[in-house]
Design a protein around this motif. Sequence first.
Motif, PDB file in Angstrom:
ATOM      1  N   VAL A  77       6.462  -4.059  -6.953  1.00  0.00           N
ATOM      2  CA  VAL A  77       7.051  -2.659  -6.862  1.00  0.00           C
ATOM      3  C   VAL A  77       8.270  -3.645  -7.726  1.00  0.00           C
ATOM      4  O   VAL A  77       9.312  -2.272  -8.148  1.00  0.00           O
ATOM      5  N   PRO A  98       5.001   1.196  -7.758  1.00  0.00           N
ATOM      6  CA  PRO A  98       5.724   2.184  -6.474  1.00  0.00           C
ATOM      7  C   PRO A  98       4.615   2.842  -5.697  1.00  0.00           C
ATOM      8  O   PRO A  98       3.924   3.081  -5.923  1.00  0.00           O
ATOM      9  N   GLY A  99       4.493   2.737  -4.257  1.00  0.00           N
ATOM     10  CA  GLY A  99       4.188   3.908  -3.036  1.00  0.00           C
ATOM     11  C   GLY A  99       2.274   3.070  -3.042  1.00  0.00           C
ATOM     12  O   GLY A  99       2.581   3.814  -1.747  1.00  0.00           O
ATOM     13  N   LEU A 101       1.473   0.394  -2.075  1.00  0.00           N
ATOM     14  CA  LEU A 101       2.090  -0.715  -1.399  1.00  0.00           C
ATOM     15  C   LEU A 101       2.909  -0.619   0.459  1.00  0.00           C
ATOM     16  O   LEU A 101       3.283  -0.975   1.173  1.00  0.00           O
ATOM     17  N   THR A 102       3.092   0.829  -0.140  1.00  0.00           N
ATOM     18  CA  THR A 102       4.656   1.135   1.499  1.00  0.00           C
ATOM     19  C   THR A 102       4.182   1.014   2.342  1.00  0.00           C
ATOM     20  O   THR A 102       4.185   0.227   3.157  1.00  0.00           O
ATOM     21  N   GLY A 156      14.543   2.634   0.832  1.00  0.00           N
ATOM     22  CA  GLY A 156      13.411   3.433   0.387  1.00  0.00           C
ATOM     23  C   GLY A 156      12.442   3.750   1.039  1.00  0.00           C
ATOM     24  O   GLY A 156      12.199   4.436   2.391  1.00  0.00           O
ATOM     25  N   ARG A 157      10.736   3.776   0.186  1.00  0.00           N
ATOM     26  CA  ARG A 157       9.819   4.427   0.617  1.00  0.00           C
ATOM     27  C   ARG A 157       8.981   3.111   1.936  1.00  0.00           C
ATOM     28  O   ARG A 157       8.817   3.714   2.267  1.00  0.00           O
ATOM     29  N   ILE A 158       9.887   1.949   1.526  1.00  0.00           N
ATOM     30  CA  ILE A 158       8.898   1.317   2.455  1.00  0.00           C
ATOM     31  C   ILE A 158      10.122   1.310   3.794  1.00  0.00           C
ATOM     32  O   ILE A 158       9.457   1.172   4.483  1.00  0.00           O
ATOM     33  N   GLY A 159      11.168   1.020   3.807  1.00  0.00           N
ATOM     34  CA  GLY A 159      12.298   1.265   4.593  1.00  0.00           C
ATOM     35  C   GLY A 159      12.222   3.129   5.292  1.00  0.00           C
ATOM     36  O   GLY A 159      11.928   2.274   7.120  1.00  0.00           O
TER      37      GLY A 159
END
Length: 320
Positions: A77, A98-99, A101-102, A156-159
């Motif tokens: 990512v 991205p996406g 592996l979130t 972001g997505r992971i956050g």
Amino acid sequence: MKPKIYITRKLPDLVVEKMREVCEVKMWDKEEEPVPREILEKEIQDVEGLYCLLTERIDQPLLNLGTRLKIVSNMAVGYNNIDVAAATEKGIKVTNTPGVLTETTADLTFALLMATARRLVESSDYLRAGKWQTWSPMQLTGQDIYGATLGIFGLGRIGEAVVKRARGFDMKIYYHNRSRKLNAEEELGIEYVDKNRLLRESDFVCVLTPYTTETRNYIGAAELSLMKPTAVLINTARGGIVDEEALYQALKNGELWGAGLDVYEEEPVRTDHPLLSLPNVVALPHIGSASKNTRLKMALLAAENLLDGLRGEIPKNLVN
Ligand code: GLV
Ligand code: GLV
């Protein structure tokens, strides 16, 4: 004629086959060793597509050699290993993954937070080294996670996925981000605060921003000095976002209680790195997205992006 591509690391057969159907594939055939720069410099001259990992530095001199290159597909990512501006200037597409592996990366982030807070690695080593002589009141005591305050840099997505985990632990959650995310604030029950307040009031600080020129040494001596002496810093983003020398001093001098690190300024981190000499550091070898399913999904998504780019379509995860 099939377009030629180069893959910089040995990938699972399933993934390579997908590309072989439509491309003439050359691949560096080692799994545990990155392609030497001089081989990459040679191979890139011949291909329209490059499939690479975060271990390859795709800089301007290298891109200059890729005169036929149309697309660079990064199986990660993060894409700070690629000079995107130089690629853009040459009309070369760059993609990331991205996406997919979130959730896996959020799992690891939370696992590292828990391992650091409760001294899991140190405790396990203690037992195995035969140091466990008796149960005692303050032996191997750590920090509470349940009900503590978590501060997230980079929502972001992971956050957001880390927030969901933290909510199960009844944590109070602050975030700081370039832009406010009002929907997330409402949906997730989190509060936007400025950088200093996040540092001052959090028991756990998670670094989840992308690594750019603006976030280089984003957490340095001044930032660390604001944190509580009982606080824990977790970095699962990129090493260069945290000033490692300042972090070492803060941990050594007791200005910060502990750190959980999955990423380093230079990787692989050398085993004589000062941070690895500290018992209050939990250090992992960049395994944030390392579940079997997720790594396969990343590899396939990077292949899909590459093939879309070669066909002249807009790849799903174009970053430039
Ligand atoms: C791993 O660090 C990634 O960026 O995917
Ligand atoms: C990465 O997927 C992020 O946006 O955090």
